[in-house]
Design a protein around this motif. Sequence first.
Motif, short mmCIF file in Angstrom:
data_model
loop_
_atom_site.label_atom_id
_atom_site.label_comp_id
_atom_site.label_asym_id
_atom_site.label_seq_id
_atom_site.Cartn_x
_atom_site.Cartn_y
_atom_site.Cartn_z
N HIS A 1 14.64 -44.49 29.16
CA HIS A 1 14.29 -43.75 27.95
C HIS A 1 14.26 -42.26 28.25
CE1 HIS A 1 12.54 -42.67 24.14
NE2 HIS A 1 11.46 -42.15 24.74
N ILE A 2 14.95 -41.47 27.46
CA ILE A 2 14.98 -40.01 27.62
C ILE A 2 14.31 -39.40 26.39
CG2 ILE A 2 16.43 -38.00 28.06
CD1 ILE A 2 16.72 -40.25 30.15
N PRO A 3 13.05 -38.95 26.50
CA PRO A 3 12.35 -38.39 25.34
C PRO A 3 12.97 -37.07 24.88
CG PRO A 3 10.83 -38.91 27.15
CD PRO A 3 12.21 -38.96 27.71
N ALA A 4 12.84 -36.79 23.59
CA ALA A 4 13.26 -35.49 23.05
C ALA A 4 12.53 -34.38 23.81
CB ALA A 4 12.94 -35.42 21.57
N GLY A 5 13.23 -33.30 24.09
CA GLY A 5 12.64 -32.19 24.82
C GLY A 5 12.80 -32.27 26.31
N THR A 6 13.37 -33.36 26.82
CA THR A 6 13.57 -33.49 28.27
C THR A 6 14.57 -32.45 28.76
OG1 THR A 6 13.12 -35.87 28.26
CG2 THR A 6 14.39 -35.02 30.11
N ASN A 7 14.18 -31.72 29.81
CA ASN A 7 15.11 -30.82 30.48
C ASN A 7 15.80 -31.58 31.61
OD1 ASN A 7 14.55 -28.43 28.98
ND2 ASN A 7 12.65 -28.19 30.12
N LEU A 8 17.10 -31.52 31.65
CA LEU A 8 17.84 -32.27 32.67
C LEU A 8 18.94 -31.42 33.27
CD1 LEU A 8 20.77 -33.28 31.31
CD2 LEU A 8 19.21 -34.72 30.02
N ILE A 9 19.37 -31.82 34.45
CA ILE A 9 20.50 -31.16 35.12
C ILE A 9 21.49 -32.24 35.55
CG2 ILE A 9 21.27 -29.85 37.12
CD1 ILE A 9 18.73 -28.30 37.09
N GLY A 10 22.71 -32.15 35.06
CA GLY A 10 23.79 -32.98 35.56
C GLY A 10 24.40 -32.29 36.78
N LEU A 11 24.43 -32.99 37.90
CA LEU A 11 24.91 -32.39 39.15
C LEU A 11 26.41 -32.63 39.32
CD1 LEU A 11 22.00 -33.18 41.65
CD2 LEU A 11 22.48 -31.05 40.43
N ILE A 12 27.20 -31.64 38.96
CA ILE A 12 28.64 -31.69 39.20
C ILE A 12 28.91 -31.90 40.68
CG2 ILE A 12 30.75 -30.30 39.14
CD1 ILE A 12 29.62 -28.99 36.58
N TYR A 13 28.14 -31.24 41.53
CA TYR A 13 28.29 -31.36 42.98
C TYR A 13 28.21 -32.81 43.42
CZ TYR A 13 27.27 -30.46 47.96
OH TYR A 13 27.31 -30.43 49.33
#
Length: 462
Positions: A354-366
């Motif tokens: 579950h990913i709540p609204a307002g979650t800050n995330l980083i997708g790691l291209i690396y």
Amino acid sequence: MLDTYPQSIAQPAQQKAIPLTKGLPLVGSLPQMIKNPFGFLMQARNTYGDLYNLNLGISKMLILNNPRQMQHIMVDNVQNYRKGGGMWDAIRDMLGNGLVVSEGSFWMRQRRMMQPQFHRQRLAALTELMVSAIDEALTTWEKSAQGTDFNLAPAFNELTMKVITRTLFGTGLDQAEMDKVSKALDYSVNYILKAIVLNSLPAWMPAPGRKEFERSIKQIDETVYRIIADSRKNSGESNHLMAMLLDMVDDETGEGMTDQQLRDEVTTLFLAGYETTSIALTWAFDFLVHNPEMLEKLRAEVDAAVGSDRLPTFADLPKLPYSRMILQETLRIRPSAWQLPRTAIEDDEIDGHHIPAGTNLIGLIYMCHYHPDEWDNPEVFDPERFQSEKTEERHKFAYMPFGAGQRKCIGMDFALMEGQLALAMVAQRYILTKTTANLAEPQLSTTLRPKGGVVVKLEKRK
């Protein structure tokens, strides 16, 4: 048209808890990140899986490591993941509403106007400007080509600055102004990563370095606005990008860009064309001097396609496939843009979490570029993995140094063309050999710079 990809995010009936990295009170995992950032990220993926929360002490950040997760936030459910948070606030302060940060109908209008200027055949007109700038920069290397230590990082900074100013404005900035803008860009880029952490501080606490960041932006603005004004006065037949941007009109409204819009787009191009290509070229030669057989293969390709007594042209680029593969592999193993921060607008689910609204995330291209499900021996530098028949086997999001989906970087062909030409011209003119047993260490910054640069022995080819 937006590319379509197979839906690949699993939706299990029971949602799973998201693991949290171990850390210390108040600072979380930050000390480990600072000490060995990319080693820590690799170990965290191996320990916690493709999705986990990074413990920042007083806050946390959701980390994504898998190409299918990147597909979800960048294409499948892209409307739910916006460019929010401290890092994007700092980028907006620097780039205004340029293509990298603008969204919605305004982004669509700007992209529609600018896209034709970056078609590969249109870029052919810029080749002569690129080559002349590279040639001018490489000539200054001759005084260092005595087999003494030579740091490629500042040298390629100057080279790519010459290229971007020549192709954007037709003529280069004078050296004093170029030095000021380079310094301002360097500081601004370094500050942007700090903004992620600074954003989690209480509002009353002063942000270290903020005033210098604002001064750097002012320095960049003074230069860019002056050039815009000069270009409007001297508009006419020219093949540089500023002239193309000034001539553009929106097909639907018949309107061109305001000075503010031009400033935002030019600053975006300035940063993208200078910083990321410089880093890629520095890393490329770090790998090549530690793999001399590859450097020799590049030199043989250039000698066969171009020879030693003339400068390369746009027509030579298809004859230099190995140089392109070197650049592609460099951008895989050391992607200049190594992370993709986003903020969830509404509740969502990724891989059963579950990913709540307002979650800050980083997708790691690396980490996608190293994912063991997609890459054999991902730690090994191997340009041959970019032979055309091999690229078709991988997930579309396993390789994305220029982003992916609808918002893939508009300047991708520009950067690859510049990189190919620079690789070829350096190999044509100079012999480079390593001075250290090991590759440079990646530095934790907004872009993936080599810590301390890359020092080589430089000699002029006979």
